[in-house]
Write an enzyme that holds these catalytic residues in place. Sequence first.
Site, PDB file in Angstrom:
ATOM      1  N   ARG A   1     -13.541  13.611   6.272  1.00  0.00           N
ATOM      2  CA  ARG A   1     -12.220  14.219   6.535  1.00  0.00           C
ATOM      3  C   ARG A   1     -11.764  15.051   5.342  1.00  0.00           C
ATOM      4  O   ARG A   1     -11.158  16.110   5.490  1.00  0.00           O
ATOM      5  CB  ARG A   1     -11.192  13.118   6.828  1.00  0.00           C
ATOM      6  CG  ARG A   1     -11.385  12.496   8.206  1.00  0.00           C
ATOM      7  CD  ARG A   1     -10.583  11.210   8.321  1.00  0.00           C
ATOM      8  NE  ARG A   1      -9.186  11.410   8.025  1.00  0.00           N
ATOM      9  CZ  ARG A   1      -8.397  10.491   7.471  1.00  0.00           C
ATOM     10  NH1 ARG A   1      -8.876   9.295   7.165  1.00  0.00           N
ATOM     11  NH2 ARG A   1      -7.139  10.744   7.236  1.00  0.00           N
TER      12      ARG A   1
ATOM     13  N   ASP B   1     -14.888   3.551   7.307  1.00  0.00           N
ATOM     14  CA  ASP B   1     -13.809   4.384   6.778  1.00  0.00           C
ATOM     15  C   ASP B   1     -14.255   5.165   5.550  1.00  0.00           C
ATOM     16  O   ASP B   1     -13.840   6.303   5.357  1.00  0.00           O
ATOM     17  CB  ASP B   1     -12.581   3.543   6.438  1.00  0.00           C
ATOM     18  CG  ASP B   1     -11.500   4.417   5.821  1.00  0.00           C
ATOM     19  OD1 ASP B   1     -11.032   5.326   6.526  1.00  0.00           O
ATOM     20  OD2 ASP B   1     -11.178   4.236   4.641  1.00  0.00           O
TER      21      ASP B   1
ATOM     22  N   LYS C   1      -8.570  -1.075   6.271  1.00  0.00           N
ATOM     23  CA  LYS C   1      -8.888  -1.716   4.987  1.00  0.00           C
ATOM     24  C   LYS C   1      -7.936  -2.876   4.707  1.00  0.00           C
ATOM     25  O   LYS C   1      -8.348  -3.927   4.205  1.00  0.00           O
ATOM     26  CB  LYS C   1      -8.798  -0.672   3.860  1.00  0.00           C
ATOM     27  CG  LYS C   1      -9.973   0.306   3.911  1.00  0.00           C
ATOM     28  CD  LYS C   1      -9.827   1.461   2.940  1.00  0.00           C
ATOM     29  CE  LYS C   1      -8.801   2.453   3.390  1.00  0.00           C
ATOM     30  NZ  LYS C   1      -8.863   3.777   2.817  1.00  0.00           N
TER      31      LYS C   1
ATOM     32  N   SER D   1      -7.220   4.506   8.983  1.00  0.00           N
ATOM     33  CA  SER D   1      -7.964   4.404   7.730  1.00  0.00           C
ATOM     34  C   SER D   1      -7.319   3.362   6.807  1.00  0.00           C
ATOM     35  O   SER D   1      -7.975   2.449   6.301  1.00  0.00           O
ATOM     36  CB  SER D   1      -7.977   5.791   7.064  1.00  0.00           C
ATOM     37  OG  SER D   1      -8.356   5.715   5.726  1.00  0.00           O
TER      38      SER D   1
ATOM     39  N   HIS E   1       0.847  -1.193   0.000  1.00  0.00           N
ATOM     40  CA  HIS E   1       0.000   0.000   0.000  1.00  0.00           C
ATOM     41  C   HIS E   1       0.877   1.235   0.000  1.00  0.00           C
ATOM     42  O   HIS E   1       1.813   1.349   0.780  1.00  0.00           O
ATOM     43  CB  HIS E   1      -0.917   0.036   1.231  1.00  0.00           C
ATOM     44  CG  HIS E   1      -1.805   1.242   1.222  1.00  0.00           C
ATOM     45  ND1 HIS E   1      -3.007   1.258   0.557  1.00  0.00           N
ATOM     46  CD2 HIS E   1      -1.631   2.484   1.720  1.00  0.00           C
ATOM     47  CE1 HIS E   1      -3.550   2.461   0.674  1.00  0.00           C
ATOM     48  NE2 HIS E   1      -2.738   3.224   1.372  1.00  0.00           N
TER      49      HIS E   1
HETATM   50  N1  URA Z   1      -5.372   6.812   2.196  1.00  0.00           N
HETATM   51  C1  URA Z   1      -6.363   6.284   2.928  1.00  0.00           C
HETATM   52  O1  URA Z   1      -6.905   5.247   2.592  1.00  0.00           O
HETATM   53  N2  URA Z   1      -6.733   6.922   4.049  1.00  0.00           N
HETATM   54  C2  URA Z   1      -6.174   8.059   4.465  1.00  0.00           C
HETATM   55  O2  URA Z   1      -6.547   8.574   5.498  1.00  0.00           O
HETATM   56  C3  URA Z   1      -5.135   8.614   3.678  1.00  0.00           C
HETATM   57  C4  URA Z   1      -4.757   7.957   2.550  1.00  0.00           C
END
Ligand code: URA
Length: 427
Positions: A172, A165, A191, A187, A86
Amino acid sequence: MTERFDVVDVIRTKRDKGELSGDQIDWVIDAYTRGAVADEQMAALNMAIFLNGMNRGEIARWTAAMIASGERMDFSSLSRPTSDKHSTGGVGDKITLPLAPLVAVFDVAVPQLSGRGLGHTGGTLDKMESIAGWRADLSNEEILTQLEEVGAVICAAGAGLAPADKKLYALRDITSTVEAIPLIASSIMSKKIAEGTDSLVLDVKVGAGAFMKDLDQARELARTMVDLGTDAGVKTTALLTDMSVPLGLTAGNALEVRESIEVLQGGGPKDVVELTVALAKEMLASAGKGDVDVEAALKDGRAMDKWNEMIRAQGGDPDAPLPVAEHTEDILAEADGVITGMDALDVGVAAWRLGAGRARKEDPVQAVAGVEIHKKPGESIAKGDKLFTLHTATPERFARAKEVLADAVAIGEAYTGPESIVLDRIG
Ligand code: URA
């Protein structure tokens, strides 16, 4: 329904720098997801967290509550280990494209559940959708089948993973509370943990084009995420990588696919190859395959063959020509010298203004739009040489893209940027 807590008390606790209890956290995430806590209340709580932070225990509980808001995937039926990557997001970051098939060559399954772009950073799915026929939406069963048969999949993360999220991130985004370490870490990791990968490598970007502008902040974010993953049983490591300069020579959807294919053919820009190889080695080591020759698989066509297989499995035609822009315009250097800086954020915004990105999530993107970079920091340039070529389907966009690029490049005498794109490792 009678609620267990009063949201005003929860907000006040964090506003006054207190610690939220586990029960308060479970409740507020659940209540917000079901609509019992209003957006303005959650926005106030997010801002209190942004300003006053959360401790390790609170972040872990916040993450667990977001995971519990949705489904968890299970890859344990696969015959090979899973490893995922990621990135916290950057300009020209197309690494997922060559990386997923490269790692799959070595019998490690790569589930790259990805998103679309918002703002100046491009989305992996937007890039892949410039390939004729390619389909992003797969069912969980299709994902499992492809992982078993091909070994790599790049597809849309289903709506079922961490729905709390999705709602929270959208809030946000419009309340200026994205750049808080506890909120970013929870966040991303909610995931990734819900996705069920055995191991995870985080590419934490540092610099002008990234959320984290300096190395200390990026280290703290990386450490927080590595701890969350490790505590949840996911083998997690992080590389901190430079994002002061765009990655590679392209920013824009089809342009980035073209560059990724060059890498898979054994060529491509040095920084893209370096980062792809570094992340592949990290993922393979985490999956117990640390002693393979990664570079060889790029040179001898095995990674390219795997890419073709992966594209075909999702309805795409890897041999179809990629779309090209009808309109292009060159930007020329205004002085002689060495390029000493190139602002990644400016290049990302230019690509976005040309049509490569979206301002609202329902906006369409242009496959052809973007910025091609002819010279990077460290290279010499002469007045009148091509610096950028702008690509778009809608030429009225050129003026605003040129505006943002006007001060993007510094030309001087000597370049003093980092020698390697990988700045540090946390694990
Ligand atoms: N990517 C995400 O999935 N969440 C965040 O808060 C920032 C970047």
